[in-house]
Design a protein around this motif. Structure first.
Motif, PDB file in Angstrom:
ATOM      1  N   GLU A 163      -2.259   5.492  -2.014  1.00 14.36           N
ATOM      2  CA  GLU A 163      -3.497   5.464  -1.221  1.00 14.36           C
ATOM      3  C   GLU A 163      -3.907   4.075  -0.717  1.00 14.36           C
ATOM      4  OE1 GLU A 163      -8.111   6.998  -1.626  1.00 14.36           O
ATOM      5  OE2 GLU A 163      -6.926   6.737  -3.452  1.00 14.36           O
ATOM      6  N   LEU A 164      -3.873   3.075  -1.578  1.00 14.60           N
ATOM      7  CA  LEU A 164      -4.432   1.764  -1.226  1.00 14.60           C
ATOM      8  C   LEU A 164      -3.750   1.044  -0.065  1.00 14.60           C
ATOM      9  CD1 LEU A 164      -5.552   0.171  -4.607  1.00 14.60           C
ATOM     10  CD2 LEU A 164      -6.976   0.937  -2.729  1.00 14.60           C
ATOM     11  N   PRO A 165      -2.429   1.029   0.040  1.00 14.22           N
ATOM     12  CA  PRO A 165      -1.825   0.301   1.160  1.00 14.22           C
ATOM     13  C   PRO A 165      -2.295   0.800   2.531  1.00 14.22           C
ATOM     14  CG  PRO A 165      -0.170   0.723  -0.495  1.00 14.22           C
ATOM     15  CD  PRO A 165      -1.397   1.505  -0.895  1.00 14.22           C
ATOM     16  N   LYS A 166      -2.420   2.101   2.684  1.00 14.11           N
ATOM     17  CA  LYS A 166      -2.868   2.657   3.961  1.00 14.11           C
ATOM     18  C   LYS A 166      -4.310   2.230   4.253  1.00 14.11           C
ATOM     19  CE  LYS A 166      -3.770   6.933   6.381  1.00 14.11           C
ATOM     20  NZ  LYS A 166      -4.064   8.324   6.257  1.00 14.11           N
ATOM     21  N   LEU A 167      -5.191   2.344   3.269  1.00 11.38           N
ATOM     22  CA  LEU A 167      -6.588   1.946   3.464  1.00 11.38           C
ATOM     23  C   LEU A 167      -6.697   0.452   3.750  1.00 11.38           C
ATOM     24  CD1 LEU A 167      -8.252   4.010   0.586  1.00 11.38           C
ATOM     25  CD2 LEU A 167      -8.427   4.452   3.047  1.00 11.38           C
ATOM     26  N   PHE A 168      -5.924  -0.344   3.034  1.00  7.47           N
ATOM     27  CA  PHE A 168      -5.917  -1.791   3.234  1.00  7.47           C
ATOM     28  C   PHE A 168      -5.488  -2.141   4.658  1.00  7.47           C
ATOM     29  CE2 PHE A 168      -3.921  -5.970   3.110  1.00  7.47           C
ATOM     30  CZ  PHE A 168      -4.853  -6.720   2.418  1.00  7.47           C
ATOM     31  N   ASP A 169      -4.422  -1.508   5.125  1.00  6.47           N
ATOM     32  CA  ASP A 169      -3.925  -1.775   6.478  1.00  6.47           C
ATOM     33  C   ASP A 169      -4.957  -1.410   7.540  1.00  6.47           C
ATOM     34  OD1 ASP A 169      -1.558  -2.756   5.462  1.00  6.47           O
ATOM     35  OD2 ASP A 169      -0.418  -0.917   5.863  1.00  6.47           O
ATOM     36  N   GLU A 170      -5.665  -0.296   7.345  1.00  6.28           N
ATOM     37  CA  GLU A 170      -6.698   0.111   8.295  1.00  6.28           C
ATOM     38  C   GLU A 170      -7.818  -0.926   8.365  1.00  6.28           C
ATOM     39  OE1 GLU A 170      -7.996   3.965   7.028  1.00  6.28           O
ATOM     40  OE2 GLU A 170      -6.103   4.919   7.557  1.00  6.28           O
ATOM     41  N   VAL A 171      -8.218  -1.453   7.230  1.00  9.60           N
ATOM     42  CA  VAL A 171      -9.312  -2.428   7.166  1.00  9.60           C
ATOM     43  C   VAL A 171      -8.877  -3.780   7.742  1.00  9.60           C
ATOM     44  CG1 VAL A 171     -10.674  -3.793   5.538  1.00  9.60           C
ATOM     45  CG2 VAL A 171     -10.496  -1.337   5.238  1.00  9.60           C
ATOM     46  N   CYS A 172      -7.638  -4.147   7.527  1.00 16.14           N
ATOM     47  CA  CYS A 172      -7.177  -5.497   7.872  1.00 16.14           C
ATOM     48  C   CYS A 172      -6.478  -5.616   9.218  1.00 16.14           C
ATOM     49  CB  CYS A 172      -6.251  -6.014   6.778  1.00 16.14           C
ATOM     50  SG  CYS A 172      -7.086  -6.205   5.217  1.00 16.14           S
ATOM     51  N   GLU A 173      -6.323  -4.516   9.946  1.00 16.55           N
ATOM     52  CA  GLU A 173      -5.653  -4.647  11.244  1.00 16.55           C
ATOM     53  C   GLU A 173      -6.452  -5.577  12.144  1.00 16.55           C
ATOM     54  OE1 GLU A 173      -5.209  -0.834  13.051  1.00 16.55           O
ATOM     55  OE2 GLU A 173      -7.348  -0.496  13.228  1.00 16.55           O
ATOM     56  N   ARG A 174      -5.749  -6.357  12.903  1.00 17.62           N
ATOM     57  CA  ARG A 174      -6.337  -7.365  13.790  1.00 17.62           C
ATOM     58  C   ARG A 174      -7.070  -8.470  13.033  1.00 17.62           C
ATOM     59  NH1 ARG A 174      -7.855  -2.561  15.790  1.00 17.62           N
ATOM     60  NH2 ARG A 174     -10.058  -2.968  15.458  1.00 17.62           N
TER      61      ARG A 174
END
Length: 88
Positions: free
Chosen positions: A46-57
């Motif tokens: 779960e965490l990698p996907k959520l992290f990527d969504e928050v940190c994009e750009r």
């Protein structure tokens, strides 16, 4: 240039706890991750996907993780681009 502080709460915590860090990190978007995982293997999924969504750009990422959230972060985000990490 976008700077983000990502907060990962501990057991029985909440992503709302990220509000505490806003005055301490001016210039950063402070975001708590609302994860549901209760086991290491669920966190790893779960965490990698959520992290990527928050940190994009984002150009700069700081991670603050508390209690079991710190363990989950170390386990599942080790390959991510994180400028600094604070584990509580």
């Amino acid at each position: 240039m976008r700077s983000v502080l990502v907060y990962i709460h501990g057991k029985n915590g909440s992503d709302d706890e990220a509000e505490f860090y806003k005055p301490l990190f001016p210039g950063y978007d402070v975001i708590g991750i609302p994860y549901k995982a209760e086991t290491p293997w669920a966190a790893r999924a779960e965490l990698p996907k959520l992290f990527d969504e928050v940190c994009e750009r984002s150009d700069n990422v700081i991670l603050i993780a508390n209690s079991i959230g710190a363990y989950f972060a170390m386990l599942s985000l080790s390959g991510k681009r994180i400028e600094r990490a604070f584990f509580i």
